[in-house]
Design a protein around this motif. Structure first.
Motif, PDB file in Angstrom:
ATOM      1  N   TYR A 293       0.836  -1.198   0.000  1.00  0.00           N
ATOM      2  CA  TYR A 293       0.000   0.000   0.000  1.00  0.00           C
ATOM      3  C   TYR A 293       0.873   1.252   0.000  1.00  0.00           C
ATOM      4  CZ  TYR A 293      -4.277   2.698   0.798  1.00  0.00           C
ATOM      5  OH  TYR A 293      -5.339   3.562   0.656  1.00  0.00           O
ATOM      6  N   ALA A 294       1.995   1.194   0.737  1.00  0.00           N
ATOM      7  CA  ALA A 294       2.917   2.326   0.749  1.00  0.00           C
ATOM      8  C   ALA A 294       3.445   2.621  -0.649  1.00  0.00           C
ATOM      9  CB  ALA A 294       4.069   2.034   1.710  1.00  0.00           C
ATOM     10  N   LEU A 295       3.801   1.593  -1.388  1.00  0.00           N
ATOM     11  CA  LEU A 295       4.294   1.784  -2.752  1.00  0.00           C
ATOM     12  C   LEU A 295       3.218   2.397  -3.643  1.00  0.00           C
ATOM     13  CD1 LEU A 295       6.346  -1.490  -3.323  1.00  0.00           C
ATOM     14  CD2 LEU A 295       7.242   0.844  -3.201  1.00  0.00           C
ATOM     15  N   GLU A 296       1.974   1.957  -3.479  1.00  0.00           N
ATOM     16  CA  GLU A 296       0.888   2.522  -4.274  1.00  0.00           C
ATOM     17  C   GLU A 296       0.695   4.010  -3.963  1.00  0.00           C
ATOM     18  OE1 GLU A 296      -2.339   2.725  -7.000  1.00  0.00           O
ATOM     19  OE2 GLU A 296      -0.626   1.387  -6.765  1.00  0.00           O
ATOM     20  N   LEU A 297       0.783   4.372  -2.696  1.00  0.00           N
ATOM     21  CA  LEU A 297       0.675   5.786  -2.325  1.00  0.00           C
ATOM     22  C   LEU A 297       1.776   6.606  -2.984  1.00  0.00           C
ATOM     23  CD1 LEU A 297      -0.091   5.436   1.498  1.00  0.00           C
ATOM     24  CD2 LEU A 297      -1.681   6.262  -0.242  1.00  0.00           C
ATOM     25  N   ALA A 298       2.990   6.044  -3.013  1.00  0.00           N
ATOM     26  CA  ALA A 298       4.106   6.758  -3.615  1.00  0.00           C
ATOM     27  C   ALA A 298       3.949   6.885  -5.128  1.00  0.00           C
ATOM     28  CB  ALA A 298       5.417   6.061  -3.269  1.00  0.00           C
ATOM     29  N   ARG A 299       3.472   5.832  -5.759  1.00  0.00           N
ATOM     30  CA  ARG A 299       3.280   5.854  -7.229  1.00  0.00           C
ATOM     31  C   ARG A 299       2.302   6.942  -7.639  1.00  0.00           C
ATOM     32  NH1 ARG A 299       3.042   0.047  -6.599  1.00  0.00           N
ATOM     33  NH2 ARG A 299       4.993  -0.866  -7.352  1.00  0.00           N
ATOM     34  N   ARG A 300       1.340   7.210  -6.801  1.00  0.00           N
ATOM     35  CA  ARG A 300       0.286   8.156  -7.139  1.00  0.00           C
ATOM     36  C   ARG A 300       0.398   9.439  -6.325  1.00  0.00           C
ATOM     37  NH1 ARG A 300      -3.800   6.341 -10.092  1.00  0.00           N
ATOM     38  NH2 ARG A 300      -5.299   7.725  -9.105  1.00  0.00           N
TER      39      ARG A 300
END
Length: 302
Positions: A293-300
């Motif tokens: 989820y952290a990676l998804e937040l960073a991607r967006r």
């Protein structure tokens, strides 16, 4: 270094504060571990690690809470930064939902807050007081609601008297009307604090929250300041309004006291990006680290 402040006490008590970036955070550790095998993911995770997130204190017993709070405050102060803490121990917390817990009763909570206050006494710090504490009183009986307000008023005064700059959590713009929220803040002792906090652990865009905060401040008579959680609001709230690990969200602006609005003392990362909201949408239990989820937040990210 900034000190505590009440509404109408003058200028922004946290203006110019530097916020501490933890090199040992889950995100920082994950970024280091990813460098050799997944450099692109490591760069994304470094964006999460680069924000100064608040430290939450919840179910620790009063006997150990003071030492834990004091140790954390001392660490941040030694780095020349301003600690941002979250007091999250109210009885019947989260209406028994994903983040259930808190003190066993009123006397236990008063002891818990006294221990928390002892940990910050003598060192400037921001304290976000009881996320969802006033917004979720609807699950309580009328007697329970009044008891909740009494405890929050006691906590607000105790922490402010200890020198903390206290912001009482006020939910978000998608929850209750500004008039209703102002009434609850008044009952919970906002007059004993610097002001209130908005969007904690939520995803609403900053402009909407600032507008909502101004409405609340006006309903309180004006001049009451606030902070906004921007940790995960870079893509606004989910289309269906979901609050528990909704997909497609992104990091918001980094913590700063340069908000461009005299009513807004700071934009803060109060929710730790990458920590789960609960066992929903594939997430682990509330508060646990969820790297995907952290990676998804960073991607967006905004």
């Amino acid at each position: 270094m900034p000190a505590g402040g009440r509404p109408g006490a003058g200028g922004n008590p946290v203006a110019g504060a530097r916020f501490h970036v933890d090199p040992t955070s889950d995100a920082a550790t994950a970024a280091r571990n990813l460098r050799a095998t997944a450099p692109a993911d490591a760069a994304l995770m470094a964006r999460v690690a680069g924000g100064s997130a608040a430290r939450w204190f919840g179910d620790a017993e009063p006997a150990v809470l003071t030492a834990r709070v004091r140790a954390h405050v001392s660490l941040i102060r030694a780095a020349g930064a301003l600690p941002v803490l979250v007091a999250y121990g109210i009885p019947d917390r989260d209406c028994g939902s994903y983040s259930a817990g808190g003190a066993s009763g009123p006397e236990g909570y008063r002891a818990w807050i006294a221990a928390f206050a002892a940990g910050v006494r003598g060192s400037p710090a921001i304290v976000i007081l009881e996320p969802d504490g006033i917004s979720l009183v609807d699950c309580l009986t009328p007697t329970g609601r009044q008891a909740r307000f009494d405890l929050l008023r006691h906590a607000a005064g105790t922490l402010t008297d200890a020198g903390a700059t206290v912001y009482l959590d006020a939910g978000n713009a998608g929850w209750h009307s500004a008039t209703e929220t102002a009434a609850r803040l008044r009952a919970a002792g906002v007059d004993q604090t610097r002001g209130f906090a908005l969007n904690v652990s939520n995803f609403d865009d900053t402009a909407s929250e600032v507008a909502y905060g101004r409405q609340i401040s006006a309903a309180l008579g004006g001049g009451v300041h606030f902070v906004v959680d921007t940790s995960r609001n870079g893509r606004d709230r989910a289309p269906d309004g979901a609050w528990c690990n909704p997909p497609g969200r992104g990091l918001g602006v980094l913590p700063t006291t340069q908000t461009g609005d005299a009513s807004v003392d700071a934009f803060l990362w109060i929710k730790v990006p990458g920590e789960s909201d609960g066992t929903c949408n594939g997430g682990p239990p509330a508060g646990q680290w969820w790297p995907e989820y952290a990676l998804e937040l960073a991607r967006r990210a905004a």
